[in-house]
Motif scaffolding. Structure first.
Motif, PDB file in Angstrom:
ATOM      1  N   GLU A  39      -9.743   2.545  -2.206  1.00 37.52           N
ATOM      2  CA  GLU A  39      -8.608   1.665  -2.514  1.00 37.52           C
ATOM      3  C   GLU A  39      -7.274   2.409  -2.566  1.00 37.52           C
ATOM      4  O   GLU A  39      -6.227   1.781  -2.705  1.00 37.52           O
ATOM      5  CB  GLU A  39      -8.860   0.953  -3.836  1.00 37.52           C
ATOM      6  N   SER A  40      -7.292   3.729  -2.438  1.00 34.05           N
ATOM      7  CA  SER A  40      -6.055   4.496  -2.564  1.00 34.05           C
ATOM      8  C   SER A  40      -5.523   5.017  -1.232  1.00 34.05           C
ATOM      9  O   SER A  40      -4.761   5.976  -1.203  1.00 34.05           O
ATOM     10  CB  SER A  40      -6.286   5.673  -3.521  1.00 34.05           C
ATOM     11  N   SER A  42      -3.225   5.466   2.002  1.00 37.57           N
ATOM     12  CA  SER A  42      -1.811   5.246   2.298  1.00 37.57           C
ATOM     13  C   SER A  42      -1.693   4.248   3.449  1.00 37.57           C
ATOM     14  O   SER A  42      -2.682   3.945   4.135  1.00 37.57           O
ATOM     15  CB  SER A  42      -1.151   6.571   2.693  1.00 37.57           C
ATOM     16  N   ASP A  43      -0.500   3.748   3.674  1.00 37.82           N
ATOM     17  CA  ASP A  43      -0.279   2.817   4.781  1.00 37.82           C
ATOM     18  C   ASP A  43      -0.594   3.476   6.130  1.00 37.82           C
ATOM     19  O   ASP A  43      -1.126   2.842   7.028  1.00 37.82           O
ATOM     20  CB  ASP A  43       1.159   2.297   4.786  1.00 37.82           C
ATOM     21  N   GLU A  44      -0.276   4.756   6.261  1.00 40.76           N
ATOM     22  CA  GLU A  44      -0.561   5.490   7.494  1.00 40.76           C
ATOM     23  C   GLU A  44      -2.071   5.599   7.726  1.00 40.76           C
ATOM     24  O   GLU A  44      -2.556   5.427   8.846  1.00 40.76           O
ATOM     25  CB  GLU A  44       0.058   6.886   7.417  1.00 40.76           C
ATOM     26  N   GLU A  45      -2.825   5.881   6.677  1.00 42.30           N
ATOM     27  CA  GLU A  45      -4.277   5.977   6.789  1.00 42.30           C
ATOM     28  C   GLU A  45      -4.896   4.616   7.112  1.00 42.30           C
ATOM     29  O   GLU A  45      -5.816   4.521   7.919  1.00 42.30           O
ATOM     30  CB  GLU A  45      -4.870   6.535   5.500  1.00 42.30           C
ATOM     31  N   LYS A  46      -4.381   3.564   6.496  1.00 38.54           N
ATOM     32  CA  LYS A  46      -4.874   2.215   6.805  1.00 38.54           C
ATOM     33  C   LYS A  46      -4.615   1.859   8.256  1.00 38.54           C
ATOM     34  O   LYS A  46      -5.454   1.258   8.926  1.00 38.54           O
ATOM     35  CB  LYS A  46      -4.206   1.186   5.891  1.00 38.54           C
ATOM     36  N   SER A  47      -3.451   2.249   8.769  1.00 34.82           N
ATOM     37  CA  SER A  47      -3.103   1.986  10.165  1.00 34.82           C
ATOM     38  C   SER A  47      -4.049   2.735  11.110  1.00 34.82           C
ATOM     39  O   SER A  47      -4.517   2.176  12.108  1.00 34.82           O
ATOM     40  CB  SER A  47      -1.657   2.397  10.417  1.00 34.82           C
ATOM     41  N   ASN A  50      -7.408   1.032  11.050  1.00 39.48           N
ATOM     42  CA  ASN A  50      -7.364  -0.208  11.830  1.00 39.48           C
ATOM     43  C   ASN A  50      -7.383   0.064  13.328  1.00 39.48           C
ATOM     44  O   ASN A  50      -8.025  -0.662  14.090  1.00 39.48           O
ATOM     45  CB  ASN A  50      -6.141  -1.037  11.447  1.00 39.48           C
TER      46      ASN A  50
END
Length: 71
Positions: A39-40, A42-47, A50
């Motif tokens: 859940e932690s 970062s936006d870059e890691e989520k991108s 994806n």
């Protein structure tokens, strides 16, 4: 339930390895599963996560039954 904690560079190194080899191993799949549960991120890691999942869905990456896909 135990909390999932990824190593700080695990996702970026996995992304680089998968990009180089074009295949996703069993170990990579478990790493992706752990990343999804983290859940932690970062936006870059989520991108990056994806992008990998979209590449899998579109068939641009091969799923292999090996533990490692070292060239």
């Amino acid at each position: 339930m135990p909390q999932v904690i990824l190593l700080p560079t695990a996702l970026s190194e996995m992304f680089a390895q998968i990009s180089n080899t074009g295949c996703i191993t069993k170990a990579d799949r478990y790493g992706l599963m752990a990343a999804i549960l983290d859940e932690s991120l970062s936006d870059e890691e989520k991108s990056a996560l994806n992008r990998l999942l979209r590449a899998i869905a579109k068939g641009r990456l091969s799923l292999v039954d090996e533990i490692s896909c070292v060239l």
